[in-house]
Scaffold this active site. Structure first.
Site, PDB file in Angstrom:
ATOM      1  N   ASP A 182      -2.620 -15.968  -4.128  1.00 47.30           N
ATOM      2  CA  ASP A 182      -3.864 -15.429  -4.591  1.00 47.30           C
ATOM      3  C   ASP A 182      -4.421 -16.153  -5.837  1.00 47.30           C
ATOM      4  O   ASP A 182      -4.890 -17.169  -5.985  1.00 47.30           O
ATOM      5  CB  ASP A 182      -3.879 -14.102  -4.620  1.00 47.30           C
ATOM      6  CG  ASP A 182      -5.315 -13.621  -4.797  1.00 47.30           C
ATOM      7  OD1 ASP A 182      -6.196 -14.379  -4.847  1.00 47.30           O
ATOM      8  OD2 ASP A 182      -5.674 -12.472  -5.301  1.00 47.30           O
ATOM      9  N   LYS A 228     -11.055 -17.456  -2.392  1.00 43.76           N
ATOM     10  CA  LYS A 228     -12.130 -16.518  -3.112  1.00 43.76           C
ATOM     11  C   LYS A 228     -13.147 -17.743  -3.409  1.00 43.76           C
ATOM     12  O   LYS A 228     -12.664 -18.653  -3.918  1.00 43.76           O
ATOM     13  CB  LYS A 228     -11.595 -16.085  -4.361  1.00 43.76           C
ATOM     14  CG  LYS A 228     -10.558 -14.761  -3.758  1.00 43.76           C
ATOM     15  CD  LYS A 228      -9.978 -14.358  -5.103  1.00 43.76           C
ATOM     16  CE  LYS A 228      -9.295 -13.070  -4.521  1.00 43.76           C
ATOM     17  NZ  LYS A 228      -8.226 -12.237  -5.618  1.00 43.76           N
ATOM     18  N   ASP A 256      -0.214  -6.128  -2.615  1.00 44.46           N
ATOM     19  CA  ASP A 256      -0.422  -7.106  -3.734  1.00 44.46           C
ATOM     20  C   ASP A 256       0.176  -6.632  -4.854  1.00 44.46           C
ATOM     21  O   ASP A 256      -0.148  -5.770  -5.602  1.00 44.46           O
ATOM     22  CB  ASP A 256      -2.235  -7.148  -3.856  1.00 44.46           C
ATOM     23  CG  ASP A 256      -2.578  -8.343  -4.785  1.00 44.46           C
ATOM     24  OD1 ASP A 256      -1.948  -9.137  -5.219  1.00 44.46           O
ATOM     25  OD2 ASP A 256      -3.794  -8.352  -4.843  1.00 44.46           O
ATOM     26  N   LYS A 292      -4.347  -2.565   2.068  1.00 41.93           N
ATOM     27  CA  LYS A 292      -3.484  -3.162   0.883  1.00 41.93           C
ATOM     28  C   LYS A 292      -3.287  -2.119  -0.109  1.00 41.93           C
ATOM     29  O   LYS A 292      -4.113  -1.530  -0.550  1.00 41.93           O
ATOM     30  CB  LYS A 292      -4.491  -4.546   0.753  1.00 41.93           C
ATOM     31  CG  LYS A 292      -4.027  -5.003  -0.854  1.00 41.93           C
ATOM     32  CD  LYS A 292      -4.951  -6.494  -0.867  1.00 41.93           C
ATOM     33  CE  LYS A 292      -5.091  -6.701  -2.016  1.00 41.93           C
ATOM     34  NZ  LYS A 292      -5.859  -8.067  -2.173  1.00 41.93           N
ATOM     35  N   LYS A 340      -1.839  -1.862  -4.214  1.00 43.60           N
ATOM     36  CA  LYS A 340      -1.706  -2.491  -5.135  1.00 43.60           C
ATOM     37  C   LYS A 340      -0.467  -2.218  -6.081  1.00 43.60           C
ATOM     38  O   LYS A 340      -0.463  -0.950  -6.364  1.00 43.60           O
ATOM     39  CB  LYS A 340      -3.106  -2.451  -6.122  1.00 43.60           C
ATOM     40  CG  LYS A 340      -4.338  -2.815  -5.621  1.00 43.60           C
ATOM     41  CD  LYS A 340      -4.502  -4.329  -5.333  1.00 43.60           C
ATOM     42  CE  LYS A 340      -5.019  -5.107  -6.482  1.00 43.60           C
ATOM     43  NZ  LYS A 340      -5.295  -6.318  -6.089  1.00 43.60           N
ATOM     44  N   HIS A 346      -9.472   2.333 -10.019  1.00 41.02           N
ATOM     45  CA  HIS A 346      -9.009   1.462  -9.129  1.00 41.02           C
ATOM     46  C   HIS A 346      -7.752   0.822  -9.931  1.00 41.02           C
ATOM     47  O   HIS A 346      -7.910  -0.019 -10.777  1.00 41.02           O
ATOM     48  CB  HIS A 346     -10.059   0.325  -8.789  1.00 41.02           C
ATOM     49  CG  HIS A 346      -9.483  -0.581  -7.469  1.00 41.02           C
ATOM     50  ND1 HIS A 346      -9.396   0.036  -6.214  1.00 41.02           N
ATOM     51  CD2 HIS A 346      -9.257  -1.766  -7.426  1.00 41.02           C
ATOM     52  CE1 HIS A 346      -9.012  -1.028  -5.336  1.00 41.02           C
ATOM     53  NE2 HIS A 346      -8.819  -1.935  -6.075  1.00 41.02           N
ATOM     54  N   GLU A 376     -10.843  -9.043   2.614  1.00 41.26           N
ATOM     55  CA  GLU A 376     -11.148  -7.899   2.160  1.00 41.26           C
ATOM     56  C   GLU A 376     -12.425  -7.547   1.192  1.00 41.26           C
ATOM     57  O   GLU A 376     -12.794  -7.346   0.064  1.00 41.26           O
ATOM     58  CB  GLU A 376      -9.922  -7.948   1.074  1.00 41.26           C
ATOM     59  CG  GLU A 376      -9.821  -8.885  -0.103  1.00 41.26           C
ATOM     60  CD  GLU A 376      -8.554  -9.032  -0.918  1.00 41.26           C
ATOM     61  OE1 GLU A 376      -7.729  -8.244  -0.932  1.00 41.26           O
ATOM     62  OE2 GLU A 376      -9.022  -9.802  -2.005  1.00 41.26           O
ATOM     63  N   GLU A 384       1.231 -10.390  -1.250  1.00 43.54           N
ATOM     64  CA  GLU A 384       0.183 -11.071  -1.913  1.00 43.54           C
ATOM     65  C   GLU A 384       0.636 -11.416  -3.477  1.00 43.54           C
ATOM     66  O   GLU A 384       1.126 -10.376  -4.054  1.00 43.54           O
ATOM     67  CB  GLU A 384      -1.189 -10.477  -1.925  1.00 43.54           C
ATOM     68  CG  GLU A 384      -2.290 -11.209  -2.542  1.00 43.54           C
ATOM     69  CD  GLU A 384      -3.451 -10.499  -2.334  1.00 43.54           C
ATOM     70  OE1 GLU A 384      -3.549  -9.518  -1.201  1.00 43.54           O
ATOM     71  OE2 GLU A 384      -4.570 -10.927  -3.065  1.00 43.54           O
TER      72      GLU A 384
HETATM   73  C1  MUC Z   1      -6.724  -9.342  -5.943  1.00 41.40           C
HETATM   74  O1  MUC Z   1      -5.991  -9.573  -6.656  1.00 41.40           O
HETATM   75  O2  MUC Z   1      -6.777  -9.495  -4.643  1.00 41.40           O
HETATM   76  C2  MUC Z   1      -8.931  -7.807  -4.441  1.00 41.40           C
HETATM   77  C3  MUC Z   1      -8.822  -6.365  -3.808  1.00 41.40           C
HETATM   78  C4  MUC Z   1      -8.483  -5.413  -5.115  1.00 41.40           C
HETATM   79  O3  MUC Z   1      -8.428  -4.404  -4.944  1.00 41.40           O
HETATM   80  O4  MUC Z   1      -8.320  -5.985  -5.871  1.00 41.40           O
HETATM   81  C5  MUC Z   1      -8.765  -7.692  -5.830  1.00 41.40           C
HETATM   82  C6  MUC Z   1      -8.037  -8.573  -6.442  1.00 41.40           C
HETATM   83 MG    MG Z   2      -4.632 -10.396  -4.905  1.00 36.65          MG
END
Ligand code: MUC
Ligand code: MG
Length: 368
Positions: A245, A269, A194, A163, A165, A18, A323, A220
């Site tokens: 975030d 969170k 994100d 989403k 990254k 991941h 999420e 994000e």
């Molecule tokens: C984040 O920064 O949101 C949430 C989902 C993911 O894949 O990483 C986290 C952290």
């Molecule tokens: Mg995030």
């Protein structure tokens, strides 16, 4: 009233690497907290974070050490106090440590809700929904793999919001990757990004403009944690929703961000907020300021994910969904009955407390 407080680290491999801008995870370390009362009620909490110290200010090891050295002796020495008085004592004696405080508070609320025979959500004012939409994060780092993974999730009715990254590759590479995925999935499927604070303000302007034009609907944490003015300028400048975030670290920070309208959306969170009650306060501040809500995760296992679900179930508006897929990223379950993910949603349990049953034998086998 409290007999013991135990902190257990459980290392579980993820189903695939991941990849975030700050770390690549192959394993997740669950930080589980088990509190037992003198009369035998057990409550569970979780203080899991991402990538050791690369994401948050507390590591699994620091949480364990601080709970064992400071929180546990304090809790076990308390007399017969109610929940608010107990939390007040902890807050007076211990500075910071939001993740540890969240885990302890979750376990205390789990105990209290079990004592009262109510689902935990009912101690937070009461749930408004029994199911929460759950997105999936595509983070293999490979465009074709991500598209295949997304199509598989849609076909299985697991997730229909995605989403991505980004932020670890050159900007144009990342933007092209996102737009290729959006085009492959079509207009009906929501695709978000994100950036995990990787871009400078100039890069944000360039990247967000292209992502907005490409139909992406949520950006994000594009800039550094402390760059609140940048976040506010981006929020003013673009139509696409900008979400705070990492910058959002609890009620006081929510208040400051709201005063400046530094974001269109808050990623709430429980651990970053310092507890479930504080996450509810963040939700209230957002509501008053006209800021939309999103239910975030620290990629917790089932305990933290369900604690979060109880909080998010009480939110009046949850415009961007949640999420809460953390448990699905793990190769092993620690529950006797797995969480219910169906029809693109997570079911919020209805039995007393968190409403989950930990498989303690499994936890024993997996603990560090
Ligand atoms: C984040 O920064 O949101 C949430 C989902 C993911 O894949 O990483 C986290 C952290
Ligand atoms: Mg995030």
């Amino acid at each position: 009233m409290y007999k013991s407080v135990e902190t257990i680290l459980v290392d579980i491999p993820t189903i695939r690497p991941h990849k975030l801008s700050v770390a690549t995870m192959q394993t997740q370390t669950l930080v589980l907290v088990k509190i037992t009362t003198v009369d035998g009620i057990v409550g569970w909490g979780e203080a899991t974070t991402i990538g050791g110290l690369s994401y948050g200010e507390e590591s699994p090891e620091s949480v364990k050490s601080n709970i064992e050295t400071y929180f546990s002796p304090l809790l076990c020495a308390l007399g017969d106090l109610n929940l608010s008085q107990t939390l007040q004592k902890l807050h007076k004696a211990i500075n910071g440590n939001r993740f540890a405080k969240c885990a302890i508070q979750t376990a205390l609320l789990d105990i209290q809700a079990k004592r009262l025979g109510l689902p935990l959500s009912e101690l937070l004012g009461g749930r408004l929904r029994d199911r929460l939409p759950v997105l999936w994060t595509l983070a293999s780092g490979d465009t074709d793999k991500d598209i295949a993974e997304a199509k598989q999730m849609i076909a299985a009715k697991r997730h229909n919001i995605f989403k991505l990254k980004i932020g670890s590759n050159p900007l144009q590479h990342d933007v092209d990757h996102v737009i290729a995925i959006k085009q492959a999935l079509g207009a009906e499927i929501s695709v978000r990004v994100d950036v995990n604070r990787a871009w400078s303000e100039l890069e944000c302007v360039n990247g967000i403009q292209q992502l907005q034009d490409g139909g992406i609907d949520l950006i994000e944490q594009p800039c550094a944690i402390e760059q609140v003015d940048t976040l506010a300028r981006l929020t003013q400048r673009f139509d696409v929703a900008i979400m705070a975030d990492e910058t959002l670290t609890g009620p006081a920070s929510a208040y400051r961000l709201a005063k400046q309208h530094a974001a269109d959306v808050f990623a709430v969170k429980i651990a970053q907020s310092g507890g479930l009650l504080e996450a509810c306060e963040v939700g209230k501040i957002a509501k008053l300021a006209g800021i939309e809500l999103y239910g975030g995760t620290m990629l917790e296992g089932p305990v933290g994910s369900i604690a979060s679900a109880h909080v998010f179930s009480t939110f009046d508006r949850l415009a961007f969904g949640t999420e809460l897929f953390g448990p699905l990223l793990l190769t092993q379950d620690i529950l006797k009955t797995p969480l219910q993910y169906e029809n693109f949603e997570l079911v919020v349990p209805n039995s007393p407390g968190l409403g989950i049953e930990i498989d303690e034998d499994r936890v024993e086998q997996l603990r560090r």
